[in-house]
Design a protein around this motif. Sequence first.
Motif, PDB file in Angstrom:
ATOM      1  N   LEU A  14     -21.476-103.703 -60.170  1.00 29.93           N
ATOM      2  CA  LEU A  14     -21.872-103.292 -61.512  1.00 29.93           C
ATOM      3  C   LEU A  14     -21.264-104.160 -62.609  1.00 29.93           C
ATOM      4  N   GLY A  15     -20.311-105.047 -62.231  1.00 29.30           N
ATOM      5  CA  GLY A  15     -19.652-105.845 -63.252  1.00 29.30           C
ATOM      6  C   GLY A  15     -18.735-105.042 -64.136  1.00 29.30           C
ATOM      7  N   ILE A  16     -18.067-104.047 -63.540  1.00 28.32           N
ATOM      8  CA  ILE A  16     -17.151-103.165 -64.262  1.00 28.32           C
ATOM      9  C   ILE A  16     -15.741-103.371 -63.720  1.00 28.32           C
ATOM     10  N   ASP A  17     -14.758-103.354 -64.591  1.00 27.58           N
ATOM     11  CA  ASP A  17     -13.361-103.445 -64.189  1.00 27.58           C
ATOM     12  C   ASP A  17     -13.066-102.338 -63.164  1.00 27.58           C
ATOM     13  N   PRO A  18     -12.457-102.683 -62.005  1.00 20.02           N
ATOM     14  CA  PRO A  18     -12.171-101.644 -61.004  1.00 20.02           C
ATOM     15  C   PRO A  18     -11.275-100.526 -61.526  1.00 20.02           C
ATOM     16  N   MET A  19     -10.461-100.809 -62.536  1.00 22.68           N
ATOM     17  CA  MET A  19      -9.670 -99.741 -63.129  1.00 22.68           C
ATOM     18  C   MET A  19     -10.582 -98.654 -63.710  1.00 22.68           C
ATOM     19  N   GLU A  20     -11.660 -99.086 -64.333  1.00 23.39           N
ATOM     20  CA  GLU A  20     -12.571 -98.115 -64.929  1.00 23.39           C
ATOM     21  C   GLU A  20     -13.356 -97.366 -63.858  1.00 23.39           C
ATOM     22  N   VAL A  21     -13.679 -98.051 -62.759  1.00 18.94           N
ATOM     23  CA  VAL A  21     -14.360 -97.380 -61.652  1.00 18.94           C
ATOM     24  C   VAL A  21     -13.448 -96.298 -61.070  1.00 18.94           C
ATOM     25  N   ALA A  22     -12.179 -96.650 -60.918  1.00 19.31           N
ATOM     26  CA  ALA A  22     -11.225 -95.661 -60.410  1.00 19.31           C
ATOM     27  C   ALA A  22     -11.111 -94.485 -61.362  1.00 19.31           C
ATOM     28  N   ARG A  23     -11.053 -94.773 -62.652  1.00 23.20           N
ATOM     29  CA  ARG A  23     -10.871 -93.713 -63.649  1.00 23.20           C
ATOM     30  C   ARG A  23     -12.040 -92.736 -63.653  1.00 23.20           C
ATOM     31  N   ILE A  24     -13.268 -93.251 -63.547  1.00 24.53           N
ATOM     32  CA  ILE A  24     -14.428 -92.359 -63.628  1.00 24.53           C
ATOM     33  C   ILE A  24     -14.572 -91.502 -62.381  1.00 24.53           C
ATOM     34  N   ASN A  25     -13.970 -91.947 -61.274  1.00 30.12           N
ATOM     35  CA  ASN A  25     -14.102 -91.195 -60.025  1.00 30.12           C
ATOM     36  C   ASN A  25     -12.952 -90.231 -59.772  1.00 30.12           C
ATOM     37  N   LEU A  26     -11.817 -90.432 -60.420  1.00 28.84           N
ATOM     38  CA  LEU A  26     -10.672 -89.557 -60.186  1.00 28.84           C
ATOM     39  C   LEU A  26     -10.901 -88.217 -60.870  1.00 28.84           C
ATOM     40  N   HIS A  27     -10.758 -87.136 -60.112  1.00 32.34           N
ATOM     41  CA  HIS A  27     -10.903 -85.820 -60.737  1.00 32.34           C
ATOM     42  C   HIS A  27      -9.631 -85.437 -61.481  1.00 32.34           C
ATOM     43  N   GLY A  28      -9.680 -84.306 -62.154  1.00 32.79           N
ATOM     44  CA  GLY A  28      -8.554 -83.852 -62.958  1.00 32.79           C
ATOM     45  C   GLY A  28      -7.409 -83.319 -62.125  1.00 32.79           C
ATOM     46  N   PRO A  29      -6.336 -82.891 -62.765  1.00 36.94           N
ATOM     47  CA  PRO A  29      -5.127 -82.500 -62.035  1.00 36.94           C
ATOM     48  C   PRO A  29      -5.253 -81.229 -61.198  1.00 36.94           C
ATOM     49  N   ASP A  30      -6.171 -80.319 -61.551  1.00 35.00           N
ATOM     50  CA  ASP A  30      -6.161 -79.006 -60.908  1.00 35.00           C
ATOM     51  C   ASP A  30      -7.078 -78.879 -59.699  1.00 35.00           C
ATOM     52  N   SER A  31      -8.188 -79.641 -59.677  1.00 40.85           N
ATOM     53  CA  SER A  31      -9.136 -79.503 -58.572  1.00 40.85           C
ATOM     54  C   SER A  31     -10.178 -80.607 -58.671  1.00 40.85           C
ATOM     55  N   GLN A  32     -11.047 -80.664 -57.667  1.00 40.47           N
ATOM     56  CA  GLN A  32     -12.130 -81.635 -57.715  1.00 40.47           C
ATOM     57  C   GLN A  32     -13.137 -81.301 -58.821  1.00 40.47           C
ATOM     58  N   ASP A  33     -13.107 -80.094 -59.337  1.00 41.16           N
ATOM     59  CA  ASP A  33     -14.018 -79.704 -60.420  1.00 41.16           C
ATOM     60  C   ASP A  33     -13.400 -79.915 -61.804  1.00 41.16           C
ATOM     61  N   ASP A  34     -12.167 -80.365 -61.832  1.00 46.02           N
ATOM     62  CA  ASP A  34     -11.474 -80.523 -63.102  1.00 46.02           C
ATOM     63  C   ASP A  34     -11.861 -81.869 -63.723  1.00 46.02           C
ATOM     64  N   PRO A  35     -12.512 -81.896 -64.893  1.00 47.68           N
ATOM     65  CA  PRO A  35     -12.948 -83.155 -65.496  1.00 47.68           C
ATOM     66  C   PRO A  35     -11.862 -83.862 -66.301  1.00 47.68           C
ATOM     67  N   ARG A  36     -10.712 -83.237 -66.488  1.00 43.41           N
ATOM     68  CA  ARG A  36      -9.681 -83.817 -67.338  1.00 43.41           C
ATOM     69  C   ARG A  36      -9.037 -85.039 -66.680  1.00 43.41           C
ATOM     70  N   PRO A  37      -8.506 -85.947 -67.467  1.00 46.01           N
ATOM     71  CA  PRO A  37      -7.760 -87.064 -66.881  1.00 46.01           C
ATOM     72  C   PRO A  37      -6.414 -86.582 -66.333  1.00 46.01           C
ATOM     73  N   VAL A  38      -5.887 -87.312 -65.360  1.00 43.13           N
ATOM     74  CA  VAL A  38      -4.557 -87.015 -64.829  1.00 43.13           C
ATOM     75  C   VAL A  38      -3.543 -87.784 -65.669  1.00 43.13           C
ATOM     76  N   PRO A  39      -2.651 -87.113 -66.404  1.00 43.81           N
ATOM     77  CA  PRO A  39      -1.749 -87.826 -67.328  1.00 43.81           C
ATOM     78  C   PRO A  39      -0.943 -88.931 -66.648  1.00 43.81           C
ATOM     79  N   SER A  40      -0.432 -88.672 -65.455  1.00 43.14           N
ATOM     80  CA  SER A  40       0.374 -89.669 -64.764  1.00 43.14           C
ATOM     81  C   SER A  40      -0.452 -90.904 -64.435  1.00 43.14           C
ATOM     82  N   PHE A  41      -1.695 -90.701 -63.996  1.00 42.80           N
ATOM     83  CA  PHE A  41      -2.571 -91.824 -63.654  1.00 42.80           C
ATOM     84  C   PHE A  41      -2.886 -92.653 -64.896  1.00 42.80           C
ATOM     85  N   GLU A  42      -3.219 -91.974 -65.984  1.00 45.39           N
ATOM     86  CA  GLU A  42      -3.546 -92.693 -67.216  1.00 45.39           C
ATOM     87  C   GLU A  42      -2.354 -93.509 -67.703  1.00 45.39           C
ATOM     88  N   ALA A  43      -1.166 -92.946 -67.592  1.00 47.10           N
ATOM     89  CA  ALA A  43       0.035 -93.671 -68.018  1.00 47.10           C
ATOM     90  C   ALA A  43       0.279 -94.897 -67.141  1.00 47.10           C
TER      91      ALA A  43
END
Length: 785
Positions: free
Chosen positions: A403-432
Amino acid sequence: MADLAGANGQRENFRVVGKPNLPGVLSYALAAGIAKFGIDYVVPDMLHAKFLRSPYAHARVISVDTSRAKAIPGVVDIITWEDEDIKNLKSFGESFGVQRPYLDNEAHYEGQEVAVIVVAEDEDICEEALRHLDIEWEILPHIVDVLEGREPDAPIIRSPVAEAPSGPGMGGGNNPPKKGNVSYSIVAQGDIDAGFEEADHIIEYDLKLPAFSSRFPNPSGSVAWWFDDPYYSDGKSLHIEGAVRERNAISTMYGLPPEKTVQEGLFMGGKYCDWGLRKSQDITPLLAKRAGRPVRCVNTREESYDFLMKERYMYLKVGFKNNGLITAIDDFSIADGGSPGSSSFGTSGDQSYGPYYTMKCKNIRQTMEIVDTNRGMMYVSGQHCPFNWDSGTMAIYLISEKLGIDPMEVARINLHGPDSQDDPRPVPSFEACLEEGRKYANWKWHPAGTKKLPDGRMHGASFRYQMCPRHAFSGYDSKLEFRNGEVHMPTQGPIFGVFAVEANAMVVAEELGLNYEDIKVDFDYREKFTPVGGGSDGTTASAWVTKECANILKRKILEAAIEEAENPPPPSMFSFGMPQAPSPFKGLKPEDLDMADGKVFVKADPSKSVPLKQATSKHLIATYSGMPPLALWTRGMGKMLDTMNTAFCEVAVDTETGEVEILKFTVVADPGKIMRLTSLESQIDQVMYFSQGCQLMEEFVYDERTGVKLNNNMIDCKYPTMVDVPPVDRKFLETRSGNAAYGASGISHSLANTHLVIIAIHNAIGVWVDPPATPDKVLEALGKA
């Protein structure tokens, strides 16, 4: 979860914990070469023992005539698989799965202990006696090619009663029955077909996960003897040195109470995160009992050369949307099941936790064929556990290329939130970690084959992330003592290279307001506390328990200080009539006091203080048994995310010579809270060293005709040396979101990887090279071989 349940879990000021360059309690002995491992013990009147080892990949001893060997002067004893005492011996921890005879007459890989043990006055006589055995061998069919072993016409190398693989993720009754040499493990969730229908793109790719070995700091071995001990009931007691882990393994194996099993040595050897006992480490008590003398049995380095990770072939089919979001994953693996007794950590154990559970995608199928082979034994290891993580790293990279996208962004869009696979929020530790990693690694993504360095070599870079698996479900029994004005921490000591003792002493010092050097570590094999549990993870878990114990001791010290202030002890005969100064604590309560800088002081007026040594003359003991609050990883099996880590690799590839140079590794990791910085830094250096070796140099080579391993030593296997090791830039974030001491989680060994370098090579030259990416294989991939 953060450390909210324990005492001082949210402490903000640290004097000792996390401080760099604090010397290890045991470091001097190691650095000076005076540390004694099991193979270093020499005792009077000691005999030596050696196993018969199979020269064949798969063979059975039909019969053995020992008469010529017994006639050799200096031979004391020869034991065979048919002797009753060896038949009754049950191995503890040497292997996994169904219990097998301790010493069998069938060998399942070249070099395996089989059929006979010789005991003699020295090792040379043992070797001569082994050469004089008259053995009738039945050479059996062997398999050392994993792919050939699954073919319908492959010879069957295990009897029907041999166990199927067992362990987490086996799928229970849903697995088809074993067929030929192949057992099956299937784990699935969601709707695979629907996931692929939803996808805008589908990619398919293969990975080969290489088999490679670990490095023993000292070859495994032990020496044991029996002695009369009138203090602990009737019967003789056992003294053994060299058996890894606490002595409970040996006492259980020989039916002894722990108090009648002595193991004083502090340095047990063994390889990292490997608690499988080798036969040389647990057979000596039986041989010593038979001979009535101490017996020593040690492996050579060649005999210690077994697997850290088994070979695996993976085929993946991944569906994803135009924005990079993965909709379906079909993972098919063919894994080396090895010889009987191999751990399932390297096979079905992966299916219980892997990269897919951190992703939003729920349509996942993992199918694994586990093939019996005669390649060797994998006792147990977590060095690359989970082994399959780079299948997800590869998916992120390939989607990025497509897709010509930075793999960091691919990882970010696929990682679910901290509480479950249904959690859309970012994981603070991952973002940091991402934010810091982009700056610290000077990350500038480019498509494959598009960046040339000034010297003409091609530049490649790669990125991966991982949540660390947690050992913090372990329980510990901590004890601290205050006697003669000093704080003592009794412990069994280090067992197999985990230097958690130092971190625990640092926590005690922190909680009691002392210096690290003030804590007296008492190594005593009779103590219950042993801070094992795995690398920096185990340190954080045991340290949580020790933190609770330290606060119990602190309360007792303050209570004793108040009690003595109200009721001073009578002067001793050495006070010579000198009047005692009144205590500044008289009329106060324990909660009015605190401890810092080696003193007990009044909170309301810190100038009123007493040195700890003078605060109380009592002998105080504090104990605490327990474990930290459950880690999110444990509760959610990877679907609940807290602390994360990221790794980056830069390479330069010479397209004329095929040489690959790792320019540097960069690690930005969140251990929650750094406990002992030296241990954390060393662990990261270690896993990057492993990662470099398995991807660029190391390889097991077999003669398929005989099944014999052709590079069964540390030179031919091409381990990295000091001149090969690249720089490792490390940066640690401390979110305090872990579950253990002060919000720590450790990073485990999850940063070890099998394809971070391989992906960087592809990013440099645009073609795939299976590990190890040696120069000849790089040139072949480029069409220049």
